[in-house]
Design a protein around this motif. Structure first.
Motif, PDB file in Angstrom:
ATOM      1  N   GLY A 135       1.144  -1.136  -0.229  1.00  0.00           N
ATOM      2  CA  GLY A 135      -0.151  -0.143  -0.387  1.00  0.00           C
ATOM      3  C   GLY A 135       0.632   1.075  -0.286  1.00  0.00           C
ATOM      4  N   GLY A 136       1.900   1.127  -0.257  1.00  0.00           N
ATOM      5  CA  GLY A 136       2.977   2.551  -0.286  1.00  0.00           C
ATOM      6  C   GLY A 136       2.938   3.030   1.137  1.00  0.00           C
ATOM      7  N   PRO A 137       3.086   4.194   1.277  1.00  0.00           N
ATOM      8  CA  PRO A 137       3.006   5.025   2.238  1.00  0.00           C
ATOM      9  C   PRO A 137       2.374   5.111   3.098  1.00  0.00           C
ATOM     10  N   LEU A 138       1.295   5.028   2.330  1.00  0.00           N
ATOM     11  CA  LEU A 138      -0.222   5.261   3.654  1.00  0.00           C
ATOM     12  C   LEU A 138       0.065   4.306   4.087  1.00  0.00           C
ATOM     13  N   TYR A 139       0.706   3.124   3.944  1.00  0.00           N
ATOM     14  CA  TYR A 139       0.413   1.710   4.713  1.00  0.00           C
ATOM     15  C   TYR A 139       1.284   2.404   6.169  1.00  0.00           C
ATOM     16  N   ILE A 140       2.302   3.074   4.932  1.00  0.00           N
ATOM     17  CA  ILE A 140       3.960   3.259   6.599  1.00  0.00           C
ATOM     18  C   ILE A 140       3.211   4.629   7.245  1.00  0.00           C
ATOM     19  N   GLU A 141       2.528   4.622   6.862  1.00  0.00           N
ATOM     20  CA  GLU A 141       1.521   6.114   8.088  1.00  0.00           C
ATOM     21  C   GLU A 141       0.810   5.183   8.807  1.00  0.00           C
ATOM     22  N   ASN A 157      10.087  -2.506  -4.628  1.00  0.00           N
ATOM     23  CA  ASN A 157       9.681  -1.793  -6.308  1.00  0.00           C
ATOM     24  C   ASN A 157       9.555  -0.194  -6.119  1.00  0.00           C
ATOM     25  N   VAL A 158      10.196   0.766  -4.919  1.00  0.00           N
ATOM     26  CA  VAL A 158      10.107   1.912  -4.271  1.00  0.00           C
ATOM     27  C   VAL A 158      11.161   2.841  -5.646  1.00  0.00           C
ATOM     28  N   LYS A 159      10.297   3.916  -5.947  1.00  0.00           N
ATOM     29  CA  LYS A 159      10.909   4.704  -7.303  1.00  0.00           C
ATOM     30  C   LYS A 159      12.108   5.748  -6.233  1.00  0.00           C
ATOM     31  N   LEU A 160      12.881   6.181  -6.910  1.00  0.00           N
ATOM     32  CA  LEU A 160      13.565   7.212  -5.945  1.00  0.00           C
ATOM     33  C   LEU A 160      12.882   8.465  -5.617  1.00  0.00           C
ATOM     34  N   SER A 161      12.056   8.531  -6.669  1.00  0.00           N
ATOM     35  CA  SER A 161      10.870   9.875  -6.690  1.00  0.00           C
ATOM     36  C   SER A 161       9.756   9.895  -5.432  1.00  0.00           C
ATOM     37  N   GLU A 162      10.114   8.601  -5.407  1.00  0.00           N
ATOM     38  CA  GLU A 162       8.978   8.011  -3.798  1.00  0.00           C
ATOM     39  C   GLU A 162       9.745   8.397  -2.299  1.00  0.00           C
ATOM     40  N   VAL A 163      10.788   8.024  -2.384  1.00  0.00           N
ATOM     41  CA  VAL A 163      11.508   8.660  -1.194  1.00  0.00           C
ATOM     42  C   VAL A 163      10.552   9.750   0.145  1.00  0.00           C
ATOM     43  N   LYS A 164      10.294  10.364  -0.428  1.00  0.00           N
ATOM     44  CA  LYS A 164      10.141  11.880   0.488  1.00  0.00           C
ATOM     45  C   LYS A 164       8.847  11.566   0.856  1.00  0.00           C
ATOM     46  N   SER A 165       7.691  10.865   0.040  1.00  0.00           N
ATOM     47  CA  SER A 165       7.038  10.504   0.967  1.00  0.00           C
ATOM     48  C   SER A 165       6.838   9.389   1.696  1.00  0.00           C
ATOM     49  N   TYR A 166       7.642   8.800   1.547  1.00  0.00           N
ATOM     50  CA  TYR A 166       7.764   7.724   2.676  1.00  0.00           C
ATOM     51  C   TYR A 166       8.532   8.359   3.209  1.00  0.00           C
ATOM     52  N   ILE A 167       9.467   9.061   3.764  1.00  0.00           N
ATOM     53  CA  ILE A 167      10.401   9.912   5.058  1.00  0.00           C
ATOM     54  C   ILE A 167       8.900  10.705   5.462  1.00  0.00           C
ATOM     55  N   ASP A 168       8.468  11.215   4.915  1.00  0.00           N
ATOM     56  CA  ASP A 168       7.055  11.477   5.543  1.00  0.00           C
ATOM     57  C   ASP A 168       6.227  11.256   6.334  1.00  0.00           C
ATOM     58  N   ALA A 169       5.842   9.583   5.790  1.00  0.00           N
ATOM     59  CA  ALA A 169       5.318   9.008   6.145  1.00  0.00           C
ATOM     60  C   ALA A 169       5.435   8.718   8.243  1.00  0.00           C
ATOM     61  N   GLY A 170       6.755   8.409   7.647  1.00  0.00           N
ATOM     62  CA  GLY A 170       7.659   8.202   8.844  1.00  0.00           C
ATOM     63  C   GLY A 170       8.682   7.270   9.400  1.00  0.00           C
TER      64      GLY A 170
END
Length: 200
Positions: A135-141, A157-170
């Motif tokens: 579920g991506g960043p939402l799952y981490i949140e 399967n994480v994209k480089l452009s998604e890193v910040k979203s995951y960091i923001d999610a915690g």
């Protein structure tokens, strides 16, 4: 070294995961990532000869041996110079080995229950894998909301452009594999890393 490496990885944020059964490709990719500014990275043990590549690059980079599921593999990785080891699974045998050798073990978990059990076993950084399928960043949140004490690193399967979203999610750091290097020259890998670091 144990906690210091994890702290350094938390500051680095991007955790590159190199998968190749060609030792030369591994060595060249590590060099390209180092030039870009990433010092801690995972080299997946795709074949026994990859231990030689780990041995070669561990003088310059902090290498985490990836894909470790047996104690025998972990011992071989440590002997080759790996500073930590990572697994797609969470296994108490590997926890024990990590404590005995005083080398960090990044355990792989998928569910909230597994992540909590890994935290209880004092795993310093818990891999959440395969995060995109979960579920991506939402799952981490959702995972972090009731358990903000968890120290997690999403991967899969994480994209480089998604890193910040995951960091923001915690997330404390984010594992990025193929998207970092597949289809790019070594100089392009270096430039992609430099650009990504600037955006964090």
């Amino acid at each position: 070294m144990n906690e210091n490496l994890i702290e350094a990885l938390s500051k680095q944020k991007i955790f590159p995961i190199i998968r190749s059964n060609n030792p030369d490709t591994v060595v060249n990719t590590v060099e390209a990532l180092l030039k870009g500014g990433l010092k801690i990275m995972e080299v997946n043990v795709e074949a026994p000869r990859i231990y030689d590549a780990i041995s070669s690059v561990s003088k310059h980079a902090d290498i985490c041996a990836g894909g470790i599921i047996t104690a025998m593999q972990a011992h071989a990785a440590i002997a080759a110079g790996a500073k930590c080891f990572s697994s797609p699974i969470f296994h108490m045998n590997l926890v024990k080995l990590s404590k005995d050798k005083k080398i960090p073990y990044i355990a792989g978990t998928s569910t909230a229950n597994e992540a909590y059990e890994a935290w209880k076993a004092r795993i310093p950084l818990v891999k959440i894998y395969p995060v995109t399928a979960l579920g991506g960043p939402l799952y981490i949140e959702d995972l972090m909301r009731p358990m903000p004490f968890l120290s997690v690193m999403p991967q899969g399967n994480v994209k480089l452009s998604e890193v910040k979203s995951y960091i923001d999610a915690g997330a404390r750091a984010v594992g990025v594999g193929r998207d970092l290097y597949e289809g790019y020259s070594y100089s392009e890998i270096t430039e992609r890393v430099k650009e990504a670091i600037l955006k964090l």
